[in-house]
Design an enzyme around this catalytic site. Structure first.
Site, PDB file in Angstrom:
ATOM      1  N   ALA A 143      15.805   6.339  58.833  1.00 54.96           N
ATOM      2  CA  ALA A 143      17.229   5.332  58.984  1.00 54.96           C
ATOM      3  C   ALA A 143      18.491   5.525  58.372  1.00 54.96           C
ATOM      4  O   ALA A 143      19.335   4.628  57.953  1.00 54.96           O
ATOM      5  CB  ALA A 143      16.612   3.802  59.500  1.00 54.96           C
ATOM      6  N   ASN A 162      10.315   1.224  55.158  1.00 54.78           N
ATOM      7  CA  ASN A 162       9.910   2.413  54.906  1.00 54.78           C
ATOM      8  C   ASN A 162      11.725   2.977  54.067  1.00 54.78           C
ATOM      9  O   ASN A 162      10.802   4.320  53.572  1.00 54.78           O
ATOM     10  CB  ASN A 162       9.680   3.037  56.135  1.00 54.78           C
ATOM     11  CG  ASN A 162       8.297   2.809  56.274  1.00 54.78           C
ATOM     12  OD1 ASN A 162       7.638   2.996  55.506  1.00 54.78           O
ATOM     13  ND2 ASN A 162       7.930   1.321  57.277  1.00 54.78           N
ATOM     14  N   HIS A 209      22.059  -1.347  56.281  1.00 51.55           N
ATOM     15  CA  HIS A 209      21.768  -0.436  54.423  1.00 51.55           C
ATOM     16  C   HIS A 209      22.757  -0.136  54.115  1.00 51.55           C
ATOM     17  O   HIS A 209      23.768   0.467  54.755  1.00 51.55           O
ATOM     18  CB  HIS A 209      20.290   0.459  54.774  1.00 51.55           C
ATOM     19  CG  HIS A 209      19.821   0.026  55.395  1.00 51.55           C
ATOM     20  ND1 HIS A 209      18.592  -0.865  55.514  1.00 51.55           N
ATOM     21  CD2 HIS A 209      19.167   0.791  56.689  1.00 51.55           C
ATOM     22  CE1 HIS A 209      17.334  -1.220  56.157  1.00 51.55           C
ATOM     23  NE2 HIS A 209      17.908  -0.229  57.720  1.00 51.55           N
TER      24      HIS A 209
END
Length: 269
Positions: A123, A191, A221
């Site tokens: 991601a 993760n 993020h």
């Protein structure tokens, strides 16, 4: 002509299902030979609908029928999935990167036996830049994650610290610490932080903030890296998959990783 690489997939959740479907549609040089799931009956009709239904086997039997295993399973299963493959000089693609921080000996096991552990970009973006900077000297890596409330609900850190995020009306910072600490407290959520730390300066020097934000609908993020070769920032807003804890792009990252294995042209480190 080289023989096809045989692929096994563990877990048929939001990520594993997309990966299996992509393999069934066809990826040059690869063939899906087996899957392993906790409840085979639940997935029987879906698997039967594939062009070439794979064998459904227990985890311990996969190493005999596959060259590469793709872990899309709960983090507690990582060791049982990865160890047999790397011990036999084979490859394990690991999505639960945080679990590797608790089983770092698996990396040494792979080294001793000619195996390999692959952590896809998942991601995040820019892991190529982080790994390149790590060839020189990285001074700091900091990550800030914002997720919808339902994407963080039930995380062990939240439960253990009695943090009530269900009724918040504004952004709430719920964690600020190292990537190693985050991996323990949020094993299904970050993760990405573990992968970032493994690409760069390690889990004890990589820091992360985690925010629960009722106003966002995507997993967000931002990463800031300072090194002797470059200073850079990266941000991404991921559309959640059917599993709100996982971004849709994560499965696509695995598929892209698999396509690179036998591709005539590879772009990126």
């Amino acid at each position: 002509m080289r023989p096809d690489l045989r692929i096994a997939v563990v877990g048929l959740g939001a990520i594993g299902t997309r990966v299996v479907e992509a393999l069934d549609r066809g990826i040059d040089g690869l063939v899906l030979t087996a899957v392993s799931v906790q409840n085979p009956e639940k997935h029987r009709s879906r698997l039967a609908g594939l062009t070439r239904p794979p064998a459904v086997l227990p985890i311990e039997a996969l190493v005999d029928v596959a060259d590469i295993v793709i872990e899309c399973a709960p983090s507690r299963l990582v060791r049982s999935i990865v160890a047999p493959f790397v011990t036999n000089g084979k490859t394990a693609v690991v999505l639960s990167a945080g679990a590797l921080l608790d089983h770092e000996d698996l990396i040494e096991l792979a080294k001793q036996n000619g195996g390999q552990i692959v952590v896809p970009t998942g991601a995040l973006i820019g892991l190529d830049a982080v790994t390149a900077a790590a060839v020189g000297k990285i001074h700091s890596v900091r990550m800030v994650t914002r997720k919808p409330v339902r994407g963080l609900a039930g995380a062990p850190y939240i439960v253990e610290n009695n943090i009530d995020i269900e009724r918040i009306t504004e952004p709430l910072k719920i964690f600020d610490g190292t990537a190693r600490e985050a991996a323990k407290g949020f094993p299904a959520n970050v993760n990405v932080a573990a992968a970032l730390s493994l690409a760069g300066i390690g889990p004890d020097r990589t820091t992360i903030e985690i925010w629960a934000d009722p106003a966002v609908t995507r997993n967000m993020h931002r990463i800031d890296v300072d090194s002797d070769s470059a200073r850079f920032s990266m941000s991404i807003e991921n559309i959640p998959s059917e599993n709100p804890k996982t971004g849709l792009i994560t499965a696509l990252s695995v598929i892209a990783c698999l396509r690179k294995l036998r591709a005539p042209l590879r772009v990126g480190t």
